[in-house]
Design a protein around this motif. Structure first.
Motif, short mmCIF file in Angstrom:
data_model
loop_
_atom_site.label_atom_id
_atom_site.label_comp_id
_atom_site.label_asym_id
_atom_site.label_seq_id
_atom_site.Cartn_x
_atom_site.Cartn_y
_atom_site.Cartn_z
N ARG A 196 101.36 -60.01 52.91
CA ARG A 196 99.96 -59.66 53.15
C ARG A 196 99.72 -59.41 54.64
O ARG A 196 98.93 -58.53 55.01
CB ARG A 196 99.05 -60.80 52.66
N ILE A 197 100.39 -60.17 55.51
CA ILE A 197 100.21 -59.99 56.95
C ILE A 197 100.67 -58.60 57.38
O ILE A 197 99.96 -57.90 58.12
CB ILE A 197 100.99 -61.08 57.72
N LYS A 198 101.85 -58.18 56.93
CA LYS A 198 102.34 -56.86 57.29
C LYS A 198 101.40 -55.77 56.79
O LYS A 198 101.14 -54.78 57.48
CB LYS A 198 103.75 -56.64 56.72
N ARG A 199 100.93 -55.94 55.58
CA ARG A 199 100.02 -54.95 55.00
C ARG A 199 98.73 -54.86 55.81
O ARG A 199 98.24 -53.76 56.10
CB ARG A 199 99.72 -55.32 53.54
N ARG A 200 98.19 -56.01 56.19
CA ARG A 200 96.93 -56.02 56.94
C ARG A 200 97.12 -55.43 58.34
O ARG A 200 96.25 -54.68 58.83
CB ARG A 200 96.40 -57.46 57.04
N VAL A 201 98.22 -55.75 59.00
CA VAL A 201 98.50 -55.19 60.33
C VAL A 201 98.60 -53.67 60.25
O VAL A 201 98.03 -52.94 61.08
CB VAL A 201 99.79 -55.80 60.92
N TYR A 202 99.31 -53.18 59.25
CA TYR A 202 99.45 -51.73 59.10
C TYR A 202 98.09 -51.07 58.84
O TYR A 202 97.79 -50.02 59.40
CB TYR A 202 100.41 -51.41 57.95
N GLU A 203 97.28 -51.70 58.02
CA GLU A 203 95.95 -51.14 57.73
C GLU A 203 95.09 -51.06 58.99
O GLU A 203 94.39 -50.07 59.22
CB GLU A 203 95.25 -51.99 56.66
N LEU A 204 95.14 -52.10 59.81
CA LEU A 204 94.36 -52.11 61.05
C LEU A 204 94.83 -51.02 62.01
O LEU A 204 94.01 -50.34 62.64
CB LEU A 204 94.47 -53.48 61.72
N LEU A 205 96.13 -50.84 62.13
CA LEU A 205 96.66 -49.80 63.01
C LEU A 205 96.28 -48.41 62.50
O LEU A 205 95.90 -47.53 63.29
CB LEU A 205 98.18 -49.93 63.12
N SER A 206 96.37 -48.21 61.21
CA SER A 206 96.03 -46.90 60.63
C SER A 206 94.56 -46.58 60.86
O SER A 206 94.19 -45.46 61.23
CB SER A 206 96.34 -46.89 59.13
N LYS A 207 93.70 -47.57 60.65
CA LYS A 207 92.27 -47.36 60.85
C LYS A 207 91.96 -47.10 62.31
O LYS A 207 91.15 -46.21 62.64
CB LYS A 207 91.50 -48.59 60.36
N ALA A 208 92.60 -47.84 63.21
CA ALA A 208 92.36 -47.67 64.64
C ALA A 208 92.76 -46.28 65.11
O ALA A 208 92.07 -45.66 65.93
CB ALA A 208 93.12 -48.72 65.44
N ALA A 209 93.86 -45.77 64.59
CA ALA A 209 94.32 -44.44 64.98
C ALA A 209 93.28 -43.38 64.61
O ALA A 209 93.01 -42.46 65.38
CB ALA A 209 95.65 -44.13 64.31
N THR A 210 92.68 -43.52 63.45
CA THR A 210 91.68 -42.55 62.99
C THR A 210 90.39 -42.67 63.78
O THR A 210 89.83 -41.68 64.25
CB THR A 210 91.38 -42.78 61.49
#
Length: 389
Positions: free
Chosen positions: A275-289
């Protein structure tokens, strides 16, 4: 009967040592009944590991006495010198440790250094149990050309500097000769130092950051910070909480290459299992956009650089100060043994200009007389005897 284990000492690992007066065979079979009563314990290190150990022992055995020693004059270790100054809520734990120290069966002795003021053998002869609960006090290195150039520091040194640790109060990192800093690593400590470099100094002024560090940051010319990692966003070693905080800094644009956010089947499997890896990836993806839509040239910049490993530190024109880094592009491959994805060089290189580099790639221990030490790994080993108190 106790169990014997051979374990490496890494950061904040606690080692329980029985007195030298027992023979090896007697030590291996010693039980609680063979110890004197009341039990007298020495804890080396007064950080969280040391105080939690002392608290547990004071509660777990009636009449036990605990002496805590530390090479610094003040207690609390990483709570004082490792926690970022803009994280005061984390430091509240010192209230709990202060209650432990107030116990009449607990004593603190500062300015006592293991290896010079006292030897390990002396402690083992004096106490029933010795617990080594202090952190690794040195840093891992890359072992690549140019690592001795000025302007290259470990993250530990930089953190100790802005927290006022006496060992690093004279570090004086030059924050005025460049607009770009590189942080090697993408764990929580790496995010801490990047955040301190980018955070508005008016916000830092209300924290307990060292005065000299605040003055240096006020004069800083750094506008861009690059967080460099060998692997991809799925493998970033930070937590979602730390990542969310740095992504939310005021007046900072975040840059992430869209190609770096592409995921493989192996990446997706990692995220399904964590879950941690998934959440970190989601935050990075959102920040990039979000930051692509709100680009402002007057703001500072935070660049996440994935799939790059350092191969060389390059000097500036003066020949003695770091001026750039040579990075090799990487790709991920299954290591074939553990199933983990490891970074493998592709033979493609690029340069990244910078005037200061902070290495956040881990720690290593220093040798102690009386314990076997692995110089290559930077760990030492000890026989652990587990017996109920």
């Amino acid at each position: 009967m106790g169990r014997r284990l051979l374990l490496p000492h890494t950061r904040r690992l606690m080692l329980f040592l029985r007195p030298m007066r027992y023979s090896a065979s007697a030590t291996a079979t010693a039980t609680a009944g063979s110890l004197r009563d009341p039990l007298h314990v020495c804890v080396v290190g007064s950080g969280p590991a040391g105080f939690y150990t002392a608290e547990k022992m004071l509660k777990g055995r009636e009449g036990v006495r605990v002496d805590i020693i530390d090479r610094l004059p003040t207690p609390f270790g990483l709570v004082r010198s490792g926690v970022a100054p803009d994280h005061p809520e984390t430091k509240i734990v010192v209230n709990q440790f202060s209650r432990v120290a107030a116990n009449p069966r607990c004593s603190f002795f500062g300015n006592v250094t293991l290896g010079s003021d006292l030897s390990l053998s002396e402690l083992r002869k004096t106490y029933d149990v010795v617990v080594l609960a202090y952190g690794a006090e040195s840093d891992r290195s890359f072992g690549i050309p140019g690592e001795d150039l000025r302007g290259i520091h470990s993250a530990r040194e930089f953190v100790w500097w802005y927290n006022g640790h006496p060992d690093m109060c004279n570090l004086a990192p030059d924050l005025t000769n460049t607009d770009s800093a590189v942080v090697l690593g993408q764990g929580n400590v790496a995010l801490d130092v990047a955040r301190i470099l980018l955070r508005c100094t008016t916000e830092l002024a209300s924290t307990d950051i060292a005065d000299y560090a605040l003055d240096a940051l006020r004069s800083s010319t750094i506008r861009k910070v690059y967080l460099v990692g060998r692997r991809g966003p799925v493998q970033a070693a930070c937590t979602a909480k730390e990542l969310r905080e740095i992504l939310g800094l005021k007046n900072v644009n975040v840059y992430i290459k869209e190609a770096d956010l592409a995921t493989s089947p192996a990446d997706k499997e990692e995220m399904r299992n964590s879950r941690i890896k998934r959440r970190v990836y989601e935050l990075l993806s959102k920040a990039a956009t979000v930051h692509q839509e709100n680009n402002d040239n007057d703001r500072k910049e935070l660049h996440f650089v994935f799939f790059r490993k350092p191969t060389k530190f390059l000097p500036s024109e003066d020949g003695s100060t770091v001026g750039a880094m040579e990075l090799e592009k990487t790709l991920l491959k299954d290591d074939g043994a553990t199933g983990k994805q490891v970074a493998v060089g592709t033979g493609e290189f690029e340069e990244l200009k910078c005037g200061i580099v902070l290495k956040s790639i881990g720690y290593k221990s220093l040798p102690i007389e009386g314990l076997s030490f692995d110089k290559y790994r930077g760990v030492w080993y000890c026989l652990l005897i587990y017996s109920p108190f």
